[in-house]
Design a protein around this motif. Structure first.
Motif, PDB file in Angstrom:
ATOM      1  N   GLU A 196      13.186   6.484 120.816  1.00  0.00           N
ATOM      2  CA  GLU A 196      11.885   7.104 121.221  1.00  0.00           C
ATOM      3  C   GLU A 196      12.016   7.936 122.336  1.00  0.00           C
ATOM      4  O   GLU A 196      13.215   7.627 123.079  1.00  0.00           O
ATOM      5  CB  GLU A 196      11.067   5.923 121.630  1.00  0.00           C
ATOM      6  N   PRO A 197      11.177   8.696 122.829  1.00  0.00           N
ATOM      7  CA  PRO A 197      11.334   9.578 124.051  1.00  0.00           C
ATOM      8  C   PRO A 197      11.337   8.534 125.332  1.00  0.00           C
ATOM      9  O   PRO A 197      10.892   7.311 125.301  1.00  0.00           O
ATOM     10  CB  PRO A 197      10.003  10.401 124.161  1.00  0.00           C
ATOM     11  N   PRO A 198      12.338   8.877 126.302  1.00  0.00           N
ATOM     12  CA  PRO A 198      12.049   8.075 127.572  1.00  0.00           C
ATOM     13  C   PRO A 198      10.759   8.222 128.033  1.00  0.00           C
ATOM     14  O   PRO A 198      10.108   8.859 128.108  1.00  0.00           O
ATOM     15  CB  PRO A 198      13.280   8.855 128.311  1.00  0.00           C
ATOM     16  N   GLU A 199      10.906   7.097 128.938  1.00  0.00           N
ATOM     17  CA  GLU A 199       9.625   6.525 129.700  1.00  0.00           C
ATOM     18  C   GLU A 199       9.887   7.062 131.064  1.00  0.00           C
ATOM     19  O   GLU A 199      10.875   6.190 131.647  1.00  0.00           O
ATOM     20  CB  GLU A 199       8.925   5.334 129.487  1.00  0.00           C
ATOM     21  N   GLN A 200       9.262   7.746 131.952  1.00  0.00           N
ATOM     22  CA  GLN A 200       9.296   8.142 133.174  1.00  0.00           C
ATOM     23  C   GLN A 200       8.184   7.601 134.125  1.00  0.00           C
ATOM     24  O   GLN A 200       6.933   8.014 133.715  1.00  0.00           O
ATOM     25  CB  GLN A 200       9.552   9.437 133.488  1.00  0.00           C
ATOM     26  N   VAL A 201       8.451   6.957 135.252  1.00  0.00           N
ATOM     27  CA  VAL A 201       7.317   6.370 135.984  1.00  0.00           C
ATOM     28  C   VAL A 201       7.856   6.918 137.541  1.00  0.00           C
ATOM     29  O   VAL A 201       8.922   6.601 137.951  1.00  0.00           O
ATOM     30  CB  VAL A 201       7.274   4.994 136.162  1.00  0.00           C
ATOM     31  N   ASP A 202       7.092   8.080 138.159  1.00  0.00           N
ATOM     32  CA  ASP A 202       7.238   8.545 139.260  1.00  0.00           C
ATOM     33  C   ASP A 202       6.560   7.751 140.297  1.00  0.00           C
ATOM     34  O   ASP A 202       5.348   7.498 140.237  1.00  0.00           O
ATOM     35  CB  ASP A 202       6.717   9.970 139.601  1.00  0.00           C
ATOM     36  N   LEU A 203       7.171   7.429 141.705  1.00  0.00           N
ATOM     37  CA  LEU A 203       6.522   6.674 142.463  1.00  0.00           C
ATOM     38  C   LEU A 203       6.922   7.301 143.922  1.00  0.00           C
ATOM     39  O   LEU A 203       7.701   7.932 144.185  1.00  0.00           O
ATOM     40  CB  LEU A 203       7.396   5.247 142.735  1.00  0.00           C
ATOM     41  N   ASP A 204       5.767   7.001 144.948  1.00  0.00           N
ATOM     42  CA  ASP A 204       6.181   7.389 146.164  1.00  0.00           C
ATOM     43  C   ASP A 204       6.855   6.244 146.990  1.00  0.00           C
ATOM     44  O   ASP A 204       6.422   5.112 147.045  1.00  0.00           O
ATOM     45  CB  ASP A 204       4.688   7.572 146.956  1.00  0.00           C
ATOM     46  N   ALA A 205       8.129   6.322 146.996  1.00  0.00           N
ATOM     47  CA  ALA A 205       9.029   5.052 147.668  1.00  0.00           C
ATOM     48  C   ALA A 205       8.827   5.045 149.093  1.00  0.00           C
ATOM     49  O   ALA A 205       8.741   5.952 150.007  1.00  0.00           O
ATOM     50  CB  ALA A 205      10.541   5.455 147.467  1.00  0.00           C
ATOM     51  N   LEU A 206       8.285   3.808 149.557  1.00  0.00           N
ATOM     52  CA  LEU A 206       7.771   3.596 150.656  1.00  0.00           C
ATOM     53  C   LEU A 206       8.783   3.211 151.753  1.00  0.00           C
ATOM     54  O   LEU A 206       8.868   3.378 152.975  1.00  0.00           O
ATOM     55  CB  LEU A 206       6.604   2.601 150.981  1.00  0.00           C
ATOM     56  N   GLY A 207       9.862   2.485 151.386  1.00  0.00           N
ATOM     57  CA  GLY A 207      10.991   1.951 152.227  1.00  0.00           C
ATOM     58  C   GLY A 207      11.270   0.534 151.580  1.00  0.00           C
ATOM     59  O   GLY A 207      11.180   0.174 150.404  1.00  0.00           O
ATOM     60  N   GLY A 208      12.219   0.020 152.268  1.00  0.00           N
ATOM     61  CA  GLY A 208      12.514  -1.418 151.716  1.00  0.00           C
ATOM     62  C   GLY A 208      14.331  -1.324 152.271  1.00  0.00           C
ATOM     63  O   GLY A 208      14.730  -0.750 152.851  1.00  0.00           O
ATOM     64  N   VAL A 209      14.813  -2.682 151.727  1.00  0.00           N
ATOM     65  CA  VAL A 209      16.226  -2.663 152.023  1.00  0.00           C
ATOM     66  C   VAL A 209      16.941  -1.786 151.220  1.00  0.00           C
ATOM     67  O   VAL A 209      16.921  -1.494 149.906  1.00  0.00           O
ATOM     68  CB  VAL A 209      16.581  -4.077 151.417  1.00  0.00           C
ATOM     69  N   GLY A 210      17.710  -1.172 151.873  1.00  0.00           N
ATOM     70  CA  GLY A 210      18.765  -0.097 151.104  1.00  0.00           C
ATOM     71  C   GLY A 210      18.171   1.361 151.387  1.00  0.00           C
ATOM     72  O   GLY A 210      18.630   2.227 151.208  1.00  0.00           O
ATOM     73  N   LEU A 211      16.928   1.362 151.901  1.00  0.00           N
ATOM     74  CA  LEU A 211      16.370   2.807 152.044  1.00  0.00           C
ATOM     75  C   LEU A 211      15.945   3.112 153.371  1.00  0.00           C
ATOM     76  O   LEU A 211      15.441   2.260 154.125  1.00  0.00           O
ATOM     77  CB  LEU A 211      15.121   3.193 151.117  1.00  0.00           C
TER      78      LEU A 211
END
Length: 107
Positions: free
Chosen positions: A92-107
């Protein structure tokens, strides 16, 4: 908290039955092609624990332009990565979810 909005993206790829290994191999090739790409902070390829034919990619980028440019360049410049091969493996077609990454461990 940072005021810069990073791009987070979750991609879900579902292979045709029994083709999850092929899909995972190709997605790992894409990951290798992205090493050192400007703006790429994370490109994690994982297999779904409950479905070996489902591969998820979790990405973090400095911005949308970096994400789009790097992925297009990687596929275009690596002869071992053929977008048509990926599409032929998918159920099936890929599913894409875009997010505003706020931060956290590793970012």
């Amino acid at each position: 908290m940072s005021t810069t909005t990073r791009v987070g993206r979750i991609m879900t790829f579902t292979a045709k039955p029994g083709r999850g290994d092929e899909l995972a191999t190709i997605m790992m090739q894409v990951a290798e092609g992205l090493r050192g790409s400007w703006g790429c902070e994370l490109y994690l390829v994982s297999r779904d624990a409950e479905s070996s034919d489902t591969v998820r990619v979790i990405e973090a980028w400095t911005d949308y332009a970096s994400a789009d440019a790097a992925l297009a360049t990687t596929v275009a410049t690596h002869a071992d990565i053929d977008l048509n091969d990926v599409l032929g493996i998918l159920a099936e077609p890929p599913e894409q979810v875009d997010l505003d990454a706020l931060g956290g461990v590793g970012l």
